[in-house]
Design a protein around this motif. Structure first.
Motif, mmCIF file in Angstrom:
data_model
loop_
_atom_site.group_PDB
_atom_site.id
_atom_site.type_symbol
_atom_site.label_atom_id
_atom_site.label_comp_id
_atom_site.label_asym_id
_atom_site.label_seq_id
_atom_site.Cartn_x
_atom_site.Cartn_y
_atom_site.Cartn_z
ATOM 1 N N ALA A 296 0.791 -1.353 -0.098
ATOM 2 C CA ALA A 296 0.108 0.195 -0.137
ATOM 3 C C ALA A 296 0.778 1.231 0.003
ATOM 4 N N PHE A 297 0.298 2.511 -0.562
ATOM 5 C CA PHE A 297 1.140 3.631 -0.442
ATOM 6 C C PHE A 297 1.097 3.984 0.945
ATOM 7 N N MET A 298 2.200 4.316 1.507
ATOM 8 C CA MET A 298 2.803 4.458 2.859
ATOM 9 C C MET A 298 3.893 5.537 2.983
ATOM 10 N N TYR A 299 3.843 6.661 2.909
ATOM 11 C CA TYR A 299 4.992 7.794 2.824
ATOM 12 C C TYR A 299 5.109 8.264 4.143
ATOM 13 N N GLY A 300 6.358 8.411 4.505
ATOM 14 C CA GLY A 300 6.786 9.213 5.831
ATOM 15 C C GLY A 300 7.521 10.243 5.615
ATOM 16 N N VAL A 301 6.933 11.246 6.367
ATOM 17 C CA VAL A 301 7.731 12.550 6.366
ATOM 18 C C VAL A 301 7.942 12.961 7.747
ATOM 19 N N ARG A 302 9.141 13.712 8.122
ATOM 20 C CA ARG A 302 9.572 13.956 9.339
ATOM 21 C C ARG A 302 9.539 15.412 9.585
ATOM 22 N N GLY A 359 12.630 13.829 -4.410
ATOM 23 C CA GLY A 359 13.354 14.315 -3.513
ATOM 24 C C GLY A 359 12.647 14.225 -2.201
ATOM 25 N N PRO A 360 13.381 14.824 -1.278
ATOM 26 C CA PRO A 360 12.695 14.774 0.332
ATOM 27 C C PRO A 360 11.176 15.588 0.079
ATOM 28 N N ASN A 361 10.219 14.724 0.539
ATOM 29 C CA ASN A 361 8.746 15.262 0.504
ATOM 30 C C ASN A 361 8.335 15.697 -0.787
ATOM 31 N N MET A 372 -1.014 10.821 -13.559
ATOM 32 C CA MET A 372 0.041 10.866 -12.593
ATOM 33 C C MET A 372 0.011 12.373 -12.114
ATOM 34 N N PHE A 373 0.349 12.534 -10.905
ATOM 35 C CA PHE A 373 0.340 13.586 -10.028
ATOM 36 C C PHE A 373 1.688 13.895 -9.400
ATOM 37 N N GLU A 374 1.880 15.047 -9.279
ATOM 38 C CA GLU A 374 3.270 15.551 -8.336
ATOM 39 C C GLU A 374 2.742 16.145 -7.093
ATOM 40 N N LEU A 375 3.258 15.526 -6.112
ATOM 41 C CA LEU A 375 2.788 15.910 -4.552
ATOM 42 C C LEU A 375 4.004 16.660 -3.980
ATOM 43 N N THR A 376 3.944 17.583 -3.278
ATOM 44 C CA THR A 376 4.818 18.399 -2.665
ATOM 45 C C THR A 376 4.174 18.484 -1.204
#
Length: 400
Positions: A296-302, A359-361, A372-376
């Motif tokens: 599954a989509f599971m993206y971590g940010v700090r 790149g990061p985040n 397709m989408f680009e997320l920031t």
């Protein structure tokens, strides 16, 4: 959102639905919201983002294998009834894409390996025939965007064995699989188990297996038992948690496990050697009502400044918005928040199939039907259901 249906048409549509089905006002309001916020299908059915080894992004769709320079897409392999791409890897060092197709032999459980060059004339090869000397009755099961093939066979001592291996055709006439790591009935106590999934961190699927980009190999029995092995290619560390995993991520030195029934566990410090970590109820951070598929989509940010972490997920329901699990460094529990705005604006009604971290985040997200989408993502406000959490491009309006 930019995409909207005409409200007059929706009004009469919903009125008709209420007349013929007798639905109540709350139900019709929910349907109205789903229709009005849906993202229009774009005619591209993505399957896999293969990475951007140089200046071009490679990807697969139901139509075949492509690359884009950000301006125009070039198709290098056309799917056909006889040769339909199942999975692929960009072997940039050899100017080719390796891919799998089904064996036309109905009695075979093995895939076939082929290749296509990434420079003209894009001519598809005939079947390649790699061998693996350590096993008998070898079958090819899968290929991952990081270049690992998953094969299965029998070992005279360790019984049924699953191997993650790379493809080596240094000797062109005699290609071979080279083992990176294996898992077997005897050595790893996997009698009666079959492979369930190989989990890769979201956005990093094309990254070579390493300490920075580990994987989890999960195995299952028919009785519902599960075993999970965390590995960077040099060791195997068991996560003892008898349930199916959806995915994992690493944040602030710890590994976090998400189960398919919506539970998030803190597995503690990232393993660095063989061993076992027992996951119990004391490791449970939150139990949501979400249901997830494997990988599954599971993206971590700090958010280092705020001493917080956020894990952005997408359930198996395409009509679910993104869902963020958030927790402070000192906390043993997490909170959940649905995200419909900012970076989540266009993903309410989309099925995410693959992703690539620019790149990061900042990542590209491919969907099954909506483009397709680009997320920031802004880490300090990643769990805010508002435009302050970041941005999303419109469909196919990404940059490389």
């Amino acid at each position: 959102m930019k995409t909207r249906h005409i409200f007059t048409i929706l009004f009469f549509l919903l009125a008709s639905l209420m007349t013929f089905t007798g639905c109540n006002a709350d139900a019709s309001a929910g349907l109205f919201r789903q229709i009005s916020e849906s993202t229009t299908p774009v005619g591209i059915q993505y399957r896999q983002l293969l990475g951007k080894p140089a200046s071009k992004l490679f990807f697969t769709t139901t139509e075949g294998i492509f690359f884009t320079d950000g301006t125009a897409a070039t198709q290098i392999k056309v799917n056909s009834a006889e040769s339909r791409n199942m999975a692929a890897y960009v072997d940039n060092g050899n100017n080719r894409v390796l891919f799998l197709i089904n064996d036309p032999d109905p009695n075979s459980n093995s895939a076939k390996v082929r290749s296509v060059p990434i420079v003209p004339s894009y001519t598809e090869s005939s079947d390649l025939t790699p061998t693996y000397a350590g096993l008998t009755s070898v079958i090819i099961q899968n290929l991952y965007a990081n270049g690992l093939f998953r094969i299965q066979g029998n070992d005279t001592i360790n019984g049924k064995t699953f191997v993650l291996a790379t493809y080596d055709d240094t000797v062109i006439a005699a290609p071979v699989f080279s083992k990176v790591i294996d898992f077997s009935e005897v050595a790893d106590s996997l009698t009666g188990y079959s492979i369930d999934s190989v989990l890769q961190m979201t956005g990093k699927e094309d990254e070579v297996l390493s300490a920075a980009n580990p994987i989890i190999a999960s195995f299952a029995k028919e009785d519902g038992s599960y075993k999970h092995f965390f590995t960077n290619g040099t060791f195997k560390h068991s996560f003892a948690l008898n349930t199916r995993l959806a995915n994992f991520t690493i944040l602030n030195g710890n590994a976090y496990l998400l189960t398919t029934d919506g539970k998030l566990y803190n597995a503690g410090a990232v393993p660095t050697a063989d061993g076992t970590t027992t996951i119990s109820s004391s490791n449970l951070m939150i139990s949501s009502n979400k249901v997830y598929d494997a990988n599954a989509f599971m993206y971590g940010v700090r958010d280092a400044g705020g001493s917080k972490s956020h894990i952005i997920t997408k359930s198996k329901s395409s009509n679910d918005p993104l869902y963020v699990l958030s927790f402070a460094d000192s906390s043993t529990t997490a909170t959940g928040e649905s995200i419909r705005y900012g970076y989540g604006e266009y993903l309410d009604s989309a099925e995410i199939v693959s992703s690539y971290e620019k790149g990061p985040n900042n990542l590209l997200v491919a969907t099954a039907e909506n483009g397709m989408f680009e997320l920031t993502i802004i880490p300090a406000s990643a769990n805010s259901n508002s435009t302050s959490n970041g941005t999303s491009s419109e469909s196919e309006d990404y940059t490389l």
